[in-house]
Design a protein around this motif. Structure first.
Motif, PDB file in Angstrom:
ATOM      1  N   LYS A 134      18.670  56.135  -0.038  1.00  0.00           N
ATOM      2  CA  LYS A 134      19.602  55.903   1.078  1.00  0.00           C
ATOM      3  C   LYS A 134      18.954  55.309   2.335  1.00  0.00           C
ATOM      4  N   ILE A 135      17.671  55.524   2.534  1.00  0.00           N
ATOM      5  CA  ILE A 135      17.048  55.052   3.786  1.00  0.00           C
ATOM      6  C   ILE A 135      17.168  53.528   3.941  1.00  0.00           C
ATOM      7  N   PRO A 136      16.935  52.725   2.887  1.00  0.00           N
ATOM      8  CA  PRO A 136      17.139  51.275   3.073  1.00  0.00           C
ATOM      9  C   PRO A 136      18.577  50.929   3.462  1.00  0.00           C
ATOM     10  N   THR A 137      19.541  51.674   2.920  1.00  0.00           N
ATOM     11  CA  THR A 137      20.939  51.400   3.256  1.00  0.00           C
ATOM     12  C   THR A 137      21.184  51.689   4.741  1.00  0.00           C
ATOM     13  N   ILE A 138      20.604  52.776   5.227  1.00  0.00           N
ATOM     14  CA  ILE A 138      20.748  53.109   6.654  1.00  0.00           C
ATOM     15  C   ILE A 138      20.156  51.980   7.508  1.00  0.00           C
ATOM     16  N   ILE A 139      18.956  51.526   7.126  1.00  0.00           N
ATOM     17  CA  ILE A 139      18.291  50.458   7.896  1.00  0.00           C
ATOM     18  C   ILE A 139      19.150  49.192   7.879  1.00  0.00           C
ATOM     19  N   GLY A 140      19.639  48.841   6.686  1.00  0.00           N
ATOM     20  CA  GLY A 140      20.454  47.628   6.559  1.00  0.00           C
ATOM     21  C   GLY A 140      21.729  47.714   7.379  1.00  0.00           C
ATOM     22  N   HIS A 141      22.451  48.837   7.231  1.00  0.00           N
ATOM     23  CA  HIS A 141      23.702  48.990   7.986  1.00  0.00           C
ATOM     24  C   HIS A 141      23.424  48.971   9.497  1.00  0.00           C
ATOM     25  N   MET A 142      22.354  49.638   9.896  1.00  0.00           N
ATOM     26  CA  MET A 142      22.031  49.683  11.332  1.00  0.00           C
ATOM     27  C   MET A 142      21.791  48.272  11.875  1.00  0.00           C
ATOM     28  N   GLN A 143      21.044  47.464  11.111  1.00  0.00           N
ATOM     29  CA  GLN A 143      20.754  46.107  11.580  1.00  0.00           C
ATOM     30  C   GLN A 143      22.023  45.272  11.663  1.00  0.00           C
ATOM     31  N   GLY A 158      24.643  47.789  -1.213  1.00  0.00           N
ATOM     32  CA  GLY A 158      23.946  46.523  -1.503  1.00  0.00           C
ATOM     33  C   GLY A 158      24.380  45.950  -2.827  1.00  0.00           C
ATOM     34  N   ASP A 159      23.395  45.450  -3.586  1.00  0.00           N
ATOM     35  CA  ASP A 159      23.693  44.822  -4.876  1.00  0.00           C
ATOM     36  C   ASP A 159      22.918  45.566  -5.971  1.00  0.00           C
ATOM     37  N   PRO A 160      23.647  46.244  -6.878  1.00  0.00           N
ATOM     38  CA  PRO A 160      22.971  47.017  -7.929  1.00  0.00           C
ATOM     39  C   PRO A 160      22.046  46.167  -8.807  1.00  0.00           C
ATOM     40  N   ALA A 161      22.225  44.850  -8.780  1.00  0.00           N
ATOM     41  CA  ALA A 161      21.357  44.000  -9.612  1.00  0.00           C
ATOM     42  C   ALA A 161      19.995  43.775  -8.950  1.00  0.00           C
ATOM     43  N   LEU A 162      19.882  44.122  -7.663  1.00  0.00           N
ATOM     44  CA  LEU A 162      18.620  43.871  -6.941  1.00  0.00           C
ATOM     45  C   LEU A 162      17.726  45.110  -6.950  1.00  0.00           C
ATOM     46  N   GLY A 163      16.424  44.876  -7.016  1.00  0.00           N
ATOM     47  CA  GLY A 163      15.448  45.957  -6.916  1.00  0.00           C
ATOM     48  C   GLY A 163      15.419  46.510  -5.490  1.00  0.00           C
ATOM     49  N   HIS A 164      14.624  47.553  -5.316  1.00  0.00           N
ATOM     50  CA  HIS A 164      14.613  48.299  -4.050  1.00  0.00           C
ATOM     51  C   HIS A 164      14.285  47.397  -2.845  1.00  0.00           C
ATOM     52  N   PHE A 170      18.520  42.224   1.462  1.00  0.00           N
ATOM     53  CA  PHE A 170      19.925  41.825   1.324  1.00  0.00           C
ATOM     54  C   PHE A 170      20.809  42.643   2.274  1.00  0.00           C
ATOM     55  N   LEU A 171      20.569  43.950   2.336  1.00  0.00           N
ATOM     56  CA  LEU A 171      21.384  44.822   3.206  1.00  0.00           C
ATOM     57  C   LEU A 171      21.257  44.430   4.680  1.00  0.00           C
ATOM     58  N   MET A 172      20.067  43.966   5.055  1.00  0.00           N
ATOM     59  CA  MET A 172      19.860  43.590   6.466  1.00  0.00           C
ATOM     60  C   MET A 172      20.460  42.229   6.785  1.00  0.00           C
ATOM     61  N   SER A 173      20.284  41.262   5.854  1.00  0.00           N
ATOM     62  CA  SER A 173      20.642  39.879   6.195  1.00  0.00           C
ATOM     63  C   SER A 173      21.977  39.433   5.602  1.00  0.00           C
TER      64      SER A 173
END
Ligand SMILES: CC(C)(COP(=O)(O)OP(=O)(O)OC[C@H]1O[C@@H](n2cnc3c(N)ncnc32)[C@H](O)[C@@H]1OP(=O)(O)O)[C@@H](O)C(=O)NCCC(=O)NCCS
Length: 392
Positions: A134-143, A158-164, A170-173
């Protein structure tokens, strides 16, 4: 204080416990028996996260199951998204920075976790995986909120086809990342994942040592990592390079103007961010690995960050490194090439340390589990230097 005890300011040189997770010394950095250059060249972050959390290299089937679990756990609860939206104005006002907001999000996740009060190894592992996811999702949403843009696929994180690592970008941009960017970010996450009794991990272990919970220990770890003497240095290193660039101008790179800037910093005893280390006095093993990869990305830079090509920033960074080594015999630590590399990828500077969290959460969690498995309260003693006994 006991008569035989001695003081070590900053606990320098003190062996404060045993660990089977990581060995840090002058000549090597080892995660559970594997050397860092070997991991950086041959493993993925997901494999290293498994290695740290579970204790051994995953089989293909174990890795598939682990990666699927991370992907399934990427979305964050509505309460976290609500808080992120509420934090937008705080970030804008500057009363909060992304590390503070991430810290609070982890704390909220603890409040919502069905296992929050369970310190058993199985519950701790489940919580560690959920936080890692979840931490990457938090960072992405925050940005996205900072940028005034829609969240990227909040239902799936994000995209389940993408690695961590790719998914974090992707979540950030909102754009599918270049494969080479995703690969280099992945390596940086491997390099950042674990580092024995560094300040934030020690903080997490102190918290776990009171038999407090994993979310609390990670929340404390984030607070400790934020400081510029620790993880915050990756942001501060880039800010320092921007300051030098502003002062000397692009034409000043490679000239004595940079030497003069550095001399002024030495004269005022300024600490240069991204340099020095408590343990590594002959260089940080992680720094050259990331520097080489970041440098390669900079050569293919197609954007124009800050009005300069990314290659110019590496030229400046290399000159600063050379002066630091010649004049002070101090080597860069991993945060120096990290700042340059994340800048090359176009990542917003205040997210550099949160990205460090996205990786180090695995190391902290492994240490919390190790501490809980063989606990003794961590409680050193102090030398009293206050007033002599007096009457009220
Ligand atoms: C990491 C750090 C806190 C380690 O500190 P430490 O083990 O306490 O090292 P010391 O302060 O004992 O350093 C020894 C000498 O080198 C100097 N030094 C160390 N790092 C320096 C730096 N980044 N810039 C300038 N001088 C530095 C110290 O001032 C000291 O000089 P002195 O003997 O003349 O007083 C320190 O190097 C630092 O502040 N670095 C910048 C922040 C950073 O990059 N942190 C990330 C670490 S991974």
């Amino acid at each position: 204080m006991a008569e035989s005890a001695t003081i070590s300011k900053g606990l320098e040189g003190i062996i404060a416990g045993e660990t089977g997770i990581c060995a840090v010394d002058q000549t090597s950095l080892i995660y559970r028996g594997y050397e860092i250059a070997d991991l950086a060249a041959h493993a993925t972050f997901e494999q290293v996260a498994y290695l740290l959390l579970v204790g051994q290299k995953p089989s293909e089937a174990e890795l598939r199951a682990f990666s699927a679990e991370l992907i399934a756990n990427r979305p964050v609860p509505a309460q976290v998204v609500d808080y992120l939206r509420a934090a937008g104005p705080m970030l804008k006002a500057g009363t909060a920075v992304p590390m503070d907001v991430l810290r609070t999000c982890v704390s909220i996740l603890g409040n919502l976790d069905a296992d929050s009060q369970d310190n058993s190894p199985a519950a701790n592992l489940r919580k560690a995986k959920r936080l890692t996811a979840k931490i990457p999702t938090i960072i992405g949403h925050m940005q996205r909120i900072i940028d005034g843009k829609d969240l990227v696929n909040p239902a799936t994180g994000g995209d389940p086809a993408l690695g961590h690592a790719a998914n974090l970008l992707f979540l950030m941009s909102g754009e599918k990342p270049r494969p080479d960017y995703a690969k280099v970010l992945d390596v940086s996450l491997i390099l950042y994942a674990e580092h024995d009794f560094n300040a934030s991990t020690f903080t997490s272990r102190v918290i776990a040592g009171t038999l407090s919970d994993l979310h609390g220990a990670v929340t404390g770890g984030i607070a400790a990592l934020k400081g510029p003497l620790h993880g915050g240095a990756n942001e501060m290193a880039m800010e320092m390079l921007k300051e030098i660039m502003r002062d000397v101008g692009e034409k000043g790179i490679g000239t004595a103007a940079v030497d003069d800037w550095m001399q002024r910093a030495f004269d005022t005893k300024r600490k240069l961010m991204g340099f020095g280390h408590r343990v590594y006095k002959n260089g940080d093993h992680r720094a050259p690995i990331l520097h080489a990869l970041g440098r390669k990305l900079a050569l293919t830079d197609t954007r124009n960050p800050g009005g300069h090509s990314a290659g110019k920033w590496f030229d400046l960074g290399e000159q600063v490194q050379k002066i630091m080594l010649e004049k002070k015999n101090i080597h860069p630590n991993v945060d120096f090439p990290c700042g340059l590399t994340y800048f090359t990828m176009g990542i917003a500077v205040p997210q550099y340390t949160p990205i460090f969290v996205a990786s180090r959460v695995t190391g902290w969690s492994a240490h919390v589990m190790e501490q809980h498995a063989n606990n003794r309260l961590i409680r050193p003693i102090a030398q009293y230097v206050g007033p002599a006994l007096r009457h009220w």
